[in-house]
Motif scaffolding. Structure first.
Motif, PDB file in Angstrom:
ATOM      1  N   ALA A   1      -4.550   0.247  -6.513  1.00  0.00           N
ATOM      2  CA  ALA A   1      -5.266  -0.989  -6.467  1.00  0.00           C
ATOM      3  C   ALA A   1      -4.342  -2.275  -6.421  1.00  0.00           C
ATOM      4  N   ALA A   2      -3.323  -2.173  -7.286  1.00  0.00           N
ATOM      5  CA  ALA A   2      -2.213  -3.040  -7.453  1.00  0.00           C
ATOM      6  C   ALA A   2      -1.390  -3.322  -6.028  1.00  0.00           C
ATOM      7  N   ARG A   3      -1.432  -2.334  -5.640  1.00  0.00           N
ATOM      8  CA  ARG A   3      -0.500  -1.982  -4.297  1.00  0.00           C
ATOM      9  C   ARG A   3      -1.191  -2.779  -3.035  1.00  0.00           C
ATOM     10  N   GLN A   4      -2.561  -2.505  -3.101  1.00  0.00           N
ATOM     11  CA  GLN A   4      -3.368  -3.015  -1.915  1.00  0.00           C
ATOM     12  C   GLN A   4      -3.502  -4.565  -2.123  1.00  0.00           C
TER      13      GLN A   4
ATOM     14  N   GLU B   1       3.719  -0.900 -12.822  1.00  0.00           N
ATOM     15  CA  GLU B   1       4.522  -0.145 -11.866  1.00  0.00           C
ATOM     16  C   GLU B   1       4.700  -1.073 -10.584  1.00  0.00           C
ATOM     17  N   VAL B   2       3.683  -1.655 -10.178  1.00  0.00           N
ATOM     18  CA  VAL B   2       3.755  -2.411  -8.762  1.00  0.00           C
ATOM     19  C   VAL B   2       4.206  -3.820  -9.085  1.00  0.00           C
TER      20      VAL B   2
ATOM     21  N   ILE C   1      -4.005   3.111 -16.661  1.00  0.00           N
ATOM     22  CA  ILE C   1      -4.487   2.311 -15.564  1.00  0.00           C
ATOM     23  C   ILE C   1      -3.544   1.054 -15.454  1.00  0.00           C
ATOM     24  N   LEU C   2      -3.336   0.497 -16.488  1.00  0.00           N
ATOM     25  CA  LEU C   2      -2.640  -0.705 -16.900  1.00  0.00           C
ATOM     26  C   LEU C   2      -0.862  -0.527 -16.311  1.00  0.00           C
ATOM     27  N   ARG C   3      -0.303   0.782 -16.766  1.00  0.00           N
ATOM     28  CA  ARG C   3       0.931   1.130 -16.516  1.00  0.00           C
ATOM     29  C   ARG C   3       0.936   1.408 -14.913  1.00  0.00           C
ATOM     30  N   GLY C   4       0.081   1.758 -14.304  1.00  0.00           N
ATOM     31  CA  GLY C   4       0.038   1.949 -12.704  1.00  0.00           C
ATOM     32  C   GLY C   4       0.149   0.602 -12.126  1.00  0.00           C
TER      33      GLY C   4
END
Lengths: 388, 490
Positions: free
Chosen positions: A114-117, A149-150, A143-146
């Motif tokens: 989601a962060a990448r998009q 990461e971005v 979820i937050l870590r993911g």
């Protein structure tokens, strides 16, 4: 530079009509201009599809994000069982968005996706990332870590987990369509300043206990006993009774508090589920060897936390330049405030100023930064002010 | 070992013993303190448990109270909507997902018995698929379960864990719920269906406490079904009445049109005949006059008498024909009223001049009673004079000698009202409606003796109507008659 915020609310007991009414009100407030973003909170009593159709019958264009929520909290008051539509039109703020699916299977990967998009906009200052995630299926911390990461660990991430008003069956996330077991991210960019305040107001009760065995968000043992025994003992109910009445519902009033090292404050974690082995599944992780306490709250403590969060948010920002604010208040707080949730909305209104529009929803876990890094909190309130 | 060393040793032992003694005391005390602290903590922890349990119980009570208040408030709001619903389908559409959820349930169903077939059908469903509905309808059509759901009073609370097999299938399976409650819907003192609310989660079970809410809802629906039935009946009879009124109106319009057509034919006929009669009548009258002069030979007294009769009857016939022609012209619109502003006073002066000889001849007293400040009205002076002369000459004709004739003039709402009142023989009640009809002559014996064409009042009515006024008559046999008419002020 101009930013217009329209907030429409409807409590009509007809899903399509409620959607339509809330959308019409929001659109009217931004001068019927096409919104750059539509943020929607729909209570689970409504037929989600019909409500979105109602909203789209009025605002056919513009990206729509949001999640199901027990209710909403706005400068017009606190509303349970409502449809809330916030339409924003701005020539200084840009919005980009993304979605991550299968949160229950891989929360970290969903958070990352989601962060990448959402990060597709280049050459513009990114200011804050808002997440609307499924509150039942995943580990909020993962979820937050993911997302971190971005976006980086120092990036300001706010938002909350969708609820189904303590039914604990299914929650929904919106990105133009309706999703479940997902998270929707909204990256806010532009020449703006943001500041977030957060507090929870829960107090420890009883003696401290030690987490003796845990893995991620599953606590297996507390004080070398099955984790569920803690709740059996304090609530005076058997494991089966806790399961039947719903540990998530019971536990939302008595969450676990983990003392933050070297600080006077506690990080709150609510139990979501009792596993057959007697382990407790939490909304986010607590590491082994941490000391925890059972926590308790009341109306006054909850309102004190609202004031503290507002004070926090206003410390580093010029009040006169605030354009709007976003609030995520935990549903457990709504339980504490019972029939008087308006007091919370009134406090925020008083502290931010009567002309500042604010909107948000009652969530089941909140993301908010503390000392420059975002964490997954539970049973808390976060207030983020956005100024130009 | 010398004495000195011994003393030192003894002292050391004594000191160590003292130290040991103190240390042991300290340890015992510390252990006791520790134990006390542990006890205090344990006590506090036990108190914490009591606080939490109390808080939990209070929360539960509060939650149930909140649920009840929310439910009652929701039902109150729904009641207002139900009250303004006159259609059964609209009524059922009010039972939707938001409502059911707000009442605290996840599934809902309303089933109503079809009057014609007696089968029970789903009228509203929440969180059921089309296939579910078919299954439910099929299961209830063949099984015996329906009778327990359609009891006129009471409720049925079913919890899957505790459900006993009484019917072919478990009701929890039929309705796909973990727990549910049904309450019959009673209309016109008969159970016409039932309402079901249930939960699919075993965590939130439907309880007996929910009965009250559901009973209120079922009662609201039952009353509404009765009301909508009554409303439909009323609506249908209203529609029927409207249809019949419409048909009758059309029939009347058709008859009216036919009458108008007949009337025109009659007017045309009268007009044509009158024209045809007038020419020979003029010749008859002319030749009779020439004969009377004696220019065509001496006329004997009996001849003269006959000739005078010819002349007199010719005049009557001419008047009759002229009246007939005037009525026909006004009816056909061929004569337009020449409306102009005229003075009532001047009009009356001119009429009185004409009528005075007749009044004097019968010794009748003629009075004028004016109760208006208005003098100017808009009318055709010639025609209005004709109206007055007709009414006054009738009044004089039918009033015995020494009688009284009064002209009244007063303000009406938007008009001036004129009346001619006499103390004459009066008109029988049964004839009052007919006096304005053409050729109508009263059967009243005294009236029969007085000559008339039977066209005067008909002509008067046509003239007043052409002025957009109204005319009417009031009379009492033997006491007198009042003819009144109005002329609009503007």
């Amino acid at each position: 530079m101009a930013t217009k915020v329209g907030i429409g609310i409807s409590t009509k007991l007809d899903s399509f009509i409620a959607g339509k009414e809330a959308a019409r009100s929001a659109l009217y407030q931004i001068g019927r201009q096409a919104p750059d973003i539509i943020i929607v909170f729909i209570s689970p009593i409504f037929d989600q599809g019909e409500t979105l159709k109602g909203i789209r019958s009025i605002i056919s264009e513009g990206p729509l994000v949001g999640c199901s929520a027990a209710g909403s909290i706005t400068n017009r008051g606190s509303f349970r069982n409502a449809v809330t539509v916030c339409a924003i039109n701005s020539d200084s703020i840009r919005f980009s968005y993304g979605i991550g699916n299968n949160v229950s299977r891989n929360p970290r990967s969903a958070g990352r996706e989601a962060a990448r998009q959402s990060s597709k906009l280049k050459d513009i200052a990114r200011e804050v990332y808002i997440m609307f995630s499924d509150g039942l299926s995943g580990n909020g911390t993962d979820i937050l870590r993911g997302a971190q990461e971005v976006l980086g660990t120092g990036f300001s991430i706010i938002g909350g987990s969708a609820t189904d008003d303590l039914r604990f069956q299914k929650t929904y996330q919106y990105l133009n369509n309706i999703y479940t077991d997902s998270l929707v991210g909204l990256l806010v960019s532009g020449n703006i300043d943001i500041s977030t305040g957060k507090a929870h107001g829960w107090q420890p009760i009883g003696r401290p206990h030690k987490i003796t065995r845990a893995k991620s968000n599953i606590i297996k043992e507390i004080d070398r006993r099955r984790a569920v025994e803690l709740y059996e003992e304090y609530l005076g109910k058997t494991s089966d009774e806790l399961k039947i009445e719903g540990i998530a519902k019971l536990g939302s009033n008595y969450p676990l508090g983990m003392r933050v090292k070297g600080k006077e404050r506690y990080l709150i974690r609510a139990p979501l589920q009792i596993k057959d082995s007697g382990s407790l599944m939490l909304s986010a992780e607590i590491p082994e060897r941490e000391d925890i306490n059972l926590m308790i709250g009341d109306r006054n403590l909850a309102l004190e936390a609202t004031k503290a969060a507002c004070r926090d948010a206003l410390t580093s920002i010029r009040k006169s330049r605030i354009k709007f604010a976003i609030v995520f208040s935990d549903i457990a707080r709504l339980q504490l405030l019972r029939k008087d949730p308006q007091s919370e909305a009134e406090i925020i209104k008083d502290m931010l100023g009567p002309d500042v529009p604010f909107f948000g929803c009652y969530t089941c876990g909140e993301y908010a930064p503390v000392d420059g890094q975002s964490y997954f909190h539970d049973q808390a309130i976060s207030i983020t002010v956005i100024s130009e | 070992m010398d004495a000195y060393t011994t003393i030192l040793f003894v002292l050391l032992v004594a000191i160590l013993s003292i130290l040991y003694f103190f240390e042991r005391n300290r340890r015992v005390e510390s252990e006791e303190n520790n134990k006390r602290s542990q006890d205090v903590i344990r006590q506090l922890d036990e108190q914490a448990k009591i606080i939490i349990k109390t808080d939990l119980a209070l929360n539960k009570v509060q939650e149930e109270l909140d649920k009840k208040i929310t439910g009652l408030y929701t039902l109150h709001e729904l009641g207002k909507k139900i009250g303004s619903t006159f259609n059964v389908e609209d009524l059922f559409s009010l039972i939707n997902k938001p409502l059911v959820s707000k009442l605290g349930f996840s599934r809902g169903l309303i089933m109503i018995k079809e009057e014609s077939s007696g089968t029970i059908m789903v009228k509203a469903s929440i969180a059921y698929s089309e296939a579910d509905i078919k299954t439910i309808e099929k299961a209830l059509s063949k099984g015996s379960a329906v009778s327990s759901l359609l009891k006129k009073s009471g409720f049925l609370l079913v919890n899957r864990d505790l459900e006993k097999i009484e019917h072919e299938d478990l009701l929890s399976d039929i309705f796909k719920t973990e727990s549910f409650l049904t309450v019959p819907i009673v209309a016109k003192d008969e159970a016409v269906g039932f309402i079901l609310m249930g939960n699919i989660s075993s965590h939130s079970k439907v309880t007996e406490g929910d009965t009250e809410l559901l009973s209120i809802l079922a009662s609201q629906i039952g009353t509404a079904i009765e009301n909508t039935g009554l409303y439909t009946e009323l609506f249908n009879s209203h529609q029927d009445l409207n249809r019949r009124v419409k048909e009758r109106t059309q029939e009347l319009a058709r008859l009216n049109e036919e009458l108008r057509r007949f009337n025109k034919v009659k007017s045309d006929f009268v007009s044509a005949v009158s024209h045809e009669l007038r020419t020979p009548l003029t010749s008859i009258k002319g030749y009779a006059s020439i004969l009377m002069t004696g220019k065509l030979g001496e006329v004997s007294a009996p001849q003269k008498e006959r000739l005078e009769k010819i002349d007199k009857h010719s005049n009557n016939l001419t008047r009759l024909i002229n009246n007939l022609l005037d009525i026909a012209r006004i009816e056909s619109g061929r004569v337009q009223m020449e409306i102009k502003e005229i003075s009532i006073k001047e009009l009356l002066d001119s009429i009185i001049d004409v009528i005075t000889p007749q009044v004097k001849e019968k010794g009748i007293s003629l009075k004028i009673n004016i109760k208006t400040r208005v003098d100017k009205i808009k009318a055709d002076p010639g025609q209005l004079e004709r109206v007055f002369l007709n009414l006054l000459s009738n009044a004089i004709k039918f009033t015995p000698e020494k009688g009284r004739v009064t002209i009244h003039i007063k303000d009406g709402r938007d008009s001036i009202e004129f009346s001619v009142e006499d103390t004459g023989i009066g008109i029988p009640k049964q004839d009052l409606e007919k006096v304005f009809e053409e050729f109508f002559r009263s059967d009243n014996a005294p009236a029969q003796k007085i000559q008339g064409t039977g066209l005067g009042l008909s002509l008067v009515k046509k003239i007043i109507e052409a002025h957009k006024g109204m005319i009417w008559v009031e009379s009492e046999l033997g006491k007198g008659t009042i003819f009144s008419f109005t002329i609009p002020k503007t």
